[in-house]
Design a protein around this motif. Structure first.
Motif, PDB file in Angstrom:
ATOM      1  N   ARG A 116       0.838  -1.216   0.000  1.00 35.87           N
ATOM      2  CA  ARG A 116       0.000   0.000   0.000  1.00 35.87           C
ATOM      3  C   ARG A 116       0.860   1.248   0.000  1.00 35.87           C
ATOM      4  NH1 ARG A 116      -4.938  -0.579   3.564  1.00 35.87           N
ATOM      5  NH2 ARG A 116      -4.077   1.197   4.647  1.00 35.87           N
ATOM      6  N   ARG A 125     -11.659  -6.617   1.218  1.00 39.24           N
ATOM      7  CA  ARG A 125     -10.371  -6.394   0.556  1.00 39.24           C
ATOM      8  C   ARG A 125      -9.966  -4.930   0.467  1.00 39.24           C
ATOM      9  NH1 ARG A 125      -7.161 -10.861   0.251  1.00 39.24           N
ATOM     10  NH2 ARG A 125      -8.482 -12.678   0.032  1.00 39.24           N
ATOM     11  N   CYS A 126      -8.662  -4.735   0.320  1.00 39.28           N
ATOM     12  CA  CYS A 126      -8.109  -3.393   0.174  1.00 39.28           C
ATOM     13  C   CYS A 126      -7.251  -3.360  -1.083  1.00 39.28           C
ATOM     14  CB  CYS A 126      -7.286  -3.006   1.395  1.00 39.28           C
ATOM     15  SG  CYS A 126      -5.706  -3.872   1.491  1.00 39.28           S
ATOM     16  N   THR A 127      -6.517  -2.305  -1.215  1.00 37.88           N
ATOM     17  CA  THR A 127      -5.759  -2.039  -2.435  1.00 37.88           C
ATOM     18  C   THR A 127      -4.671  -3.071  -2.725  1.00 37.88           C
ATOM     19  OG1 THR A 127      -4.763  -0.171  -3.618  1.00 37.88           O
ATOM     20  CG2 THR A 127      -4.029  -0.549  -1.364  1.00 37.88           C
ATOM     21  N   GLU A 153      -0.320  -1.690 -10.769  1.00 43.40           N
ATOM     22  CA  GLU A 153      -1.593  -1.551 -10.063  1.00 43.40           C
ATOM     23  C   GLU A 153      -2.766  -1.595 -11.040  1.00 43.40           C
ATOM     24  OE1 GLU A 153      -3.391   1.459  -6.639  1.00 43.40           O
ATOM     25  OE2 GLU A 153      -1.950   2.216  -8.099  1.00 43.40           O
ATOM     26  N   PRO A 184      -6.459  -0.775 -10.338  1.00 39.71           N
ATOM     27  CA  PRO A 184      -7.509  -0.383  -9.393  1.00 39.71           C
ATOM     28  C   PRO A 184      -8.887  -0.908  -9.752  1.00 39.71           C
ATOM     29  CG  PRO A 184      -6.096   1.498  -9.895  1.00 39.71           C
ATOM     30  CD  PRO A 184      -5.732   0.394 -10.858  1.00 39.71           C
ATOM     31  N   LEU A 212     -10.362  -3.866  -7.627  1.00 44.28           N
ATOM     32  CA  LEU A 212     -10.985  -3.561  -6.330  1.00 44.28           C
ATOM     33  C   LEU A 212     -12.318  -2.836  -6.522  1.00 44.28           C
ATOM     34  CD1 LEU A 212     -10.661  -3.666  -3.247  1.00 44.28           C
ATOM     35  CD2 LEU A 212      -9.404  -1.511  -3.375  1.00 44.28           C
ATOM     36  N   ARG A 213     -12.341  -1.989  -7.547  1.00 44.02           N
ATOM     37  CA  ARG A 213     -13.574  -1.251  -7.856  1.00 44.02           C
ATOM     38  C   ARG A 213     -14.701  -2.233  -8.202  1.00 44.02           C
ATOM     39  NH1 ARG A 213     -10.922   2.270 -11.319  1.00 44.02           N
ATOM     40  NH2 ARG A 213     -11.818   1.370 -13.196  1.00 44.02           N
ATOM     41  N   ALA A 270     -15.938  -4.147  -5.168  1.00 44.22           N
ATOM     42  CA  ALA A 270     -16.809  -3.335  -4.311  1.00 44.22           C
ATOM     43  C   ALA A 270     -18.219  -3.225  -4.890  1.00 44.22           C
ATOM     44  CB  ALA A 270     -16.206  -1.945  -4.131  1.00 44.22           C
ATOM     45  N   ARG A 271     -18.291  -3.068  -6.197  1.00 46.12           N
ATOM     46  CA  ARG A 271     -19.600  -2.805  -6.802  1.00 46.12           C
ATOM     47  C   ARG A 271     -20.396  -4.093  -7.056  1.00 46.12           C
ATOM     48  NH1 ARG A 271     -18.139   0.795 -11.828  1.00 46.12           N
ATOM     49  NH2 ARG A 271     -20.288   1.537 -11.828  1.00 46.12           N
TER      50      ARG A 271
END
Lengths: 262, 95
Positions: free
Chosen positions: A55, A212-214, A225, A227, A230-231, A234-235
């Motif tokens: 991170r 979860r995180c990045t 990376e 992103p 993770l996006r 989440a959705r």
């Protein structure tokens, strides 16, 4: 009832660094033997999560940590005796602290024979501009729970949904599993609150889904990376991938072990 | 009074004009506008709302989930970002 098998067993000698696959492992109430024994603490880190990880420095996931005495840290020498002579089980004897010595290879090929060599921290501080120190404990350094489980089917399905190859290693689990039920790629989510037996001895209760995180956005081979992974999680999946477990009965776990629902 | 009354938000290739009230974060404003913006912890820890501030200025209460490389690239955490100048804001989630 059998519900799956252990695809592979992984431990992470240093929190945040690359993991190592092992053929078998002793799993205690405090987690897998040798898992996350070391961590790098940042003086400016969050008080609740002071660890220097990917991170903070993406390439940290490429650092390779290896135990000098790796074989010695798979199974306690007196494990069989603790099974058979002291039912329901005396805590097996772990090796002396010296056996937990770990060496580190950086992505640029620099090797440190001992992570506690002051040169390692000095060089990392110079690279990152942070004030850092090594923290060590034989009980393991976990964000949430001592054992994490993630299925190959979940990785494959996420890859399908995103149109990309999703390497299971992004999820830094201890046990990667293959479920017998191929109808639900995220079958592990249905196991929260249930007890599983893994192999001959280990029993775990699935405590919760793994938020979860990045860290999962980092490619385990390049540290690049993504992103959107993770996006998407989440959705479409409430931000969770895999599950956490707590150990009810300690024991040895082997690659290929059967997983049964109790 | 807010520095800006609305901002531009890009998500899934679509542009939106998002009204923002005084004191709101960019994420709060997006959700209030009915946009399916990604988020999880809303505390600046998980990095789910990491996005690219293509234009404008914001202040962030926490940047814990941003690495130095992220900051160099102009990434921000939408859940922590509040407008800090009248420069028009363009927030891009498609990173």
């Amino acid at each position: 009832m059998q519900i799956g098998t252990i695809d592979s067993v992984w431990r992470y000698p240093v929190k945040g660094m690359r993991g190592e696959e092992v053929p078998h492992i002793y799993t205690a109430y405090t987690g897998l033997m040798g898992d996350r024994i070391y961590g790098v603490v940042a003086a400016d880190g969050d008080p609740g999560h002071p660890w220097h990880t990917g991170r903070n420095q993406e390439e940290f996931v490429l650092y390779k940590a290896s135990y000098v005495s790796s074989e010695e840290l798979l199974l306690p020498k007196n494990l069989d005796a603790t099974y058979s002579e002291w039912e329901p089980g005396i805590d097996p004897l772990y090796p002396d602290a010296d056996a937990f010595k770990v060496n580190v290879e950086t992505p640029t090929g620099v090797t440190y024979d001992d992570i506690e060599d002051p040169a390692f921290i000095a060089d990392l501080e110079k690279l990152t501009g942070r004030s850092l120190r090594i923290h060590t404990t034989q009980r393991g350094i976990f964000d949430a729970r001592p054992v994490s489980i993630f299925s190959l089917s979940a990785a494959a399905k996420l890859g399908e949904e995103l149109g990309m190859n999703v390497d299971k290693r992004r999820f830094r689990a201890n046990f990667y599993v293959e479920w017998d039920d191929q109808d639900d790629p995220f079958y592990e989510n249905t196991l929260v609150g249930k007890t599983l037996k893994i192999g001959e001895w280990l029993e775990v209760v699935i405590v919760e889904r793994d938020p979860r995180c990045t860290m999962i956005t980092l490619d385990p081979d390049t540290a690049e990376e993504t992103p959107r992974l993770l996006r998407h999680l989440a959705r479409k999946h409430a931000g969770d991938a895999g599950v956490f477990a707590a150990v009810l009965q300690r024991g040895r776990v082997n690659k290929g072990d059967r997983i049964t629902l109790k | 009074m807010s520095f800006v009354e609305s901002f531009r938000l890009t998500l899934d290739g679509e542009d939106h004009a998002v009204p923002i009230a005084d004191g709101e974060t960019l994420l709060q404003a997006a959700l209030a506008a009915g946009i399916d913006a990604p988020y999880s912890c809303t505390e600046g820890r998980c990095g789910t709302c990491k996005s690219w501030l293509r234009n404008g200025e914001v202040s962030m209460a926490s940047t814990r989930a941003l690495s130095p490389r992220n900051k160099e690239r102009g990434y921000v955490l939408a859940c922590q970002s509040r407008p800090s100048s009248s420069t028009p804001i363009w927030l891009d989630f498609d990173i």
